[in-house]
Design a protein around this motif. Sequence first.
Motif, short mmCIF file in Angstrom:
data_model
loop_
_atom_site.label_atom_id
_atom_site.label_comp_id
_atom_site.label_asym_id
_atom_site.label_seq_id
_atom_site.Cartn_x
_atom_site.Cartn_y
_atom_site.Cartn_z
N TRP A 1 -0.90 -8.98 -6.40
CA TRP A 1 0.02 -9.99 -6.01
C TRP A 1 -0.19 -10.65 -4.58
O TRP A 1 -0.51 -9.74 -3.60
N CYS B 1 5.05 -11.72 -2.62
CA CYS B 1 5.44 -11.96 -3.70
C CYS B 1 6.46 -10.73 -4.23
O CYS B 1 6.60 -9.87 -3.81
N HIS C 1 7.60 -9.78 -7.11
CA HIS C 1 7.22 -8.76 -8.24
C HIS C 1 6.88 -7.21 -7.82
O HIS C 1 7.23 -6.33 -8.17
N GLY C 2 6.40 -7.14 -6.43
CA GLY C 2 6.36 -5.95 -5.94
C GLY C 2 7.40 -5.00 -5.60
O GLY C 2 7.60 -3.90 -6.09
N VAL C 3 8.54 -5.86 -5.23
CA VAL C 3 9.64 -5.40 -5.06
C VAL C 3 10.48 -4.83 -6.25
O VAL C 3 10.78 -3.88 -6.48
N MET D 1 8.94 -4.36 -9.29
CA MET D 1 8.10 -3.32 -9.93
C MET D 1 8.64 -1.97 -9.33
O MET D 1 8.68 -0.96 -10.43
N LYS D 2 8.77 -1.69 -8.07
CA LYS D 2 9.41 -0.75 -7.54
C LYS D 2 10.77 -0.08 -7.62
O LYS D 2 11.09 1.02 -7.92
N LYS E 1 -0.02 -7.19 3.58
CA LYS E 1 -0.41 -8.34 3.33
C LYS E 1 0.16 -9.22 4.66
O LYS E 1 -0.23 -10.38 4.31
N ILE F 1 12.79 -0.74 1.08
CA ILE F 1 13.18 -1.28 -0.02
C ILE F 1 12.63 -2.80 -0.33
O ILE F 1 12.30 -3.19 -1.35
N CYS G 1 9.91 -4.14 1.09
CA CYS G 1 8.11 -4.32 1.17
C CYS G 1 7.46 -4.60 -0.05
O CYS G 1 7.76 -3.53 -1.05
N PRO G 2 7.20 -5.58 -0.38
CA PRO G 2 6.55 -5.79 -1.79
C PRO G 2 5.22 -4.99 -2.05
O PRO G 2 4.84 -5.06 -3.07
N ASP G 3 4.65 -4.52 -0.82
CA ASP G 3 3.39 -3.75 -1.00
C ASP G 3 3.35 -2.23 -0.68
O ASP G 3 2.17 -1.67 -0.60
N TYR G 4 4.67 -1.78 -0.76
CA TYR G 4 4.62 -0.36 -0.35
C TYR G 4 3.89 0.41 0.69
O TYR G 4 3.52 1.38 0.87
#
Lengths: 272, 68
Positions: free
Chosen positions: A19, A23, A25-27, A29-30, B16, B53, B55-58
């Motif tokens: 993604w 994005c 979506h990453g948040v 999905m977690k 990213k 919480i 971070c979309p990329d962990y």
Amino acid sequence: MASNLVKKYFREDHLPHIWCPGCGHGVLMKDVAQAVENLGLDKDKVVLVSGIGCSSRAAGYMDFNTMHTTHGRALAFATGIKMARPELEVICIMGDGDASAIGGNHLIHAARRNIGITAIVFNNDIYGMTGGQYSPTTPYGEKGTTAPYGNIDRPFDIPKVAEAAGATYTARGSAYDAVRTTKLIEEGIRHKGFSVIECASICPTYYGRKNKKGSAVDMFRWQKENSVSVEKAKTMTPEELEGKLVIGELSRSEFPELTEQYQKIIDKVQIK
Amino acid sequence: MAGKAKKLVLNVGWCKGCGVCAAFCPKGVLDLKGDKIAIVAEDKCIRCGLCEIRCPDYAIWLEEVENA
């Protein structure tokens, strides 16, 4: 190297996901992983089914029993799984186009039947994967690559559509409001009938650029500033609610769950 | 019962550079260095976990440590 939650619920070798930067979506999905963790479910008893689109890549990243199916058909495959193995927790992750356009028929009939599936819709208001075409949830007047002068259709309100079709739990969360969204997903999983949780995502790459919404940070900030809780929304007029994101549990009702009803018929007619 | 001490951990390889964690950090602990996230004021960190919480990329999280 990853957090304990990510190690437990994700296929680490498939990360980082594809993604775009920022994005939503990453948040989201977690949030799904956190909800399963909070409920203390056995992850081998959880089935995650997805369709096609950016959102649907979640089935590749998450370490449950997963099925990445065809466009719009996640709920159809999930219905088969739930009917065959009602003891499993079946969760569908779909996108807005996947759930309400290509799979719109599956959505309303899964709702009508009240089958015990949790449908989670990552709604970014656009078809991201295919290049930014407008979707059934693109707001009126907003642009997509196929709506260069602005969208002339009214958007679907997915939880309302689902509720009208018979879903017994509907809610809306957002990528910004991650803690509350996790709770809403938990409630949806815990709920016995068909539950729909629409999760407002952000697509900075297509929706954001086309509509000059700024960076991912600006888009998250927009969600923060324009979110209204269900409780607050009750005190506001329709004009005041225009363009706002109403977050929280939207509806809950009672109706027998499909697989339980089906088991009753089997018990009744089966030759002992 | 006091909880275990926690510290911020980064996986820069997954970052990213969207800047969401830095923008929503209430204490200005994080900033982008080039295209990637960096901890610039660790002493100000209050371990609220908002970066994890959001971070979309962990790529950032709080980890429990034995001796902080």
